[in-house]
Design a protein around this motif. Sequence first.
Motif, PDB file in Angstrom:
ATOM      1  N   LEU A 158       0.815  -1.209   0.000  1.00 45.21           N
ATOM      2  CA  LEU A 158       0.000   0.000   0.000  1.00 45.21           C
ATOM      3  C   LEU A 158       0.851   1.263   0.000  1.00 45.21           C
ATOM      4  N   LYS A 159       1.894   1.337   0.836  1.00 47.93           N
ATOM      5  CA  LYS A 159       2.725   2.526   0.938  1.00 47.93           C
ATOM      6  C   LYS A 159       4.177   2.293   0.542  1.00 47.93           C
ATOM      7  N   ASN A 160       4.559   1.049   0.372  1.00 42.99           N
ATOM      8  CA  ASN A 160       5.936   0.704   0.039  1.00 42.99           C
ATOM      9  C   ASN A 160       5.967  -0.311  -1.095  1.00 42.99           C
ATOM     10  N   MET A 161       7.115  -0.398  -1.744  1.00 43.25           N
ATOM     11  CA  MET A 161       7.320  -1.403  -2.780  1.00 43.25           C
ATOM     12  C   MET A 161       8.658  -2.076  -2.533  1.00 43.25           C
ATOM     13  N   ASP A 162       8.684  -3.373  -2.734  1.00 47.32           N
ATOM     14  CA  ASP A 162       9.939  -4.108  -2.691  1.00 47.32           C
ATOM     15  C   ASP A 162      10.503  -4.076  -4.104  1.00 47.32           C
ATOM     16  N   ILE A 163      11.721  -3.539  -4.220  1.00 47.69           N
ATOM     17  CA  ILE A 163      12.353  -3.294  -5.514  1.00 47.69           C
ATOM     18  C   ILE A 163      13.687  -4.030  -5.583  1.00 47.69           C
ATOM     19  N   ASP A 164      13.989  -4.572  -6.746  1.00 47.89           N
ATOM     20  CA  ASP A 164      15.285  -5.202  -6.998  1.00 47.89           C
ATOM     21  C   ASP A 164      16.015  -4.333  -8.019  1.00 47.89           C
ATOM     22  N   THR A 165      17.182  -3.781  -7.629  1.00 45.23           N
ATOM     23  CA  THR A 165      17.945  -2.926  -8.546  1.00 45.23           C
ATOM     24  C   THR A 165      19.117  -3.660  -9.194  1.00 45.23           C
ATOM     25  N   ASN A 166      19.201  -4.975  -9.011  1.00 42.58           N
ATOM     26  CA  ASN A 166      20.180  -5.754  -9.756  1.00 42.58           C
ATOM     27  C   ASN A 166      19.816  -5.703 -11.232  1.00 42.58           C
ATOM     28  N   HIS A 167      20.816  -5.795 -12.105  1.00 35.85           N
ATOM     29  CA  HIS A 167      20.540  -5.924 -13.537  1.00 35.85           C
ATOM     30  C   HIS A 167      19.734  -7.206 -13.731  1.00 35.85           C
ATOM     31  N   LYS A 168      18.822  -7.221 -14.675  1.00 32.66           N
ATOM     32  CA  LYS A 168      17.959  -8.392 -14.865  1.00 32.66           C
ATOM     33  C   LYS A 168      18.765  -9.652 -15.219  1.00 32.66           C
TER      34      LYS A 168
END
Length: 167
Positions: free
Chosen positions: A121-131
């Motif tokens: 709702l207020k946050n997102m889990d993000i992966d910033t590793n190259h795909k």
Amino acid sequence: MKIVNHAMVTYHYKITDSEENQEIESTYDNAAQQYIHGITEVPKGLAEALVGKEKGDVFDIVLPPEKAYGLYNPEAAGRVPSKYVFLPGGRAVKGKLKPGTPVEVRTEHGMVEGSIIKQGLKNMDIDTNHKLAGKTLAYSIKILDVRDATSSELSAADSCNTGCGCC
């Protein structure tokens, strides 16, 4: 002409995940890739393999993660307040995003590309590793052309420095 620093290289490639034997991407049905050797970024192992090659050469090479897009870094994934997450091009996020959706995260160092792991709702889990981080990649390469880069191409590439490989 052989590939050396400041050579403009035009080539086709196909990348396969060597562990899953699954094609990841290819330029063979689209426009060929171009880069200036020694200036524009390509994976380290690919740049090393291209040195000395010339127009017409065709070859295959397998790159471990360290020579391709790096090892997967678990610390490059984390929770971010939704207000700092945008769709590519700085567009606002509207609605629910599927896992794997590409996003941009505003950080104190500028925008960083990533992908959605999970949206709350207020946050997102993000992966910033190259795909492609952590993958052993098999490349099939066909060199279409090698020539000296022009001074304007060198200047444009040198000033780009985005790491996108698009210059």
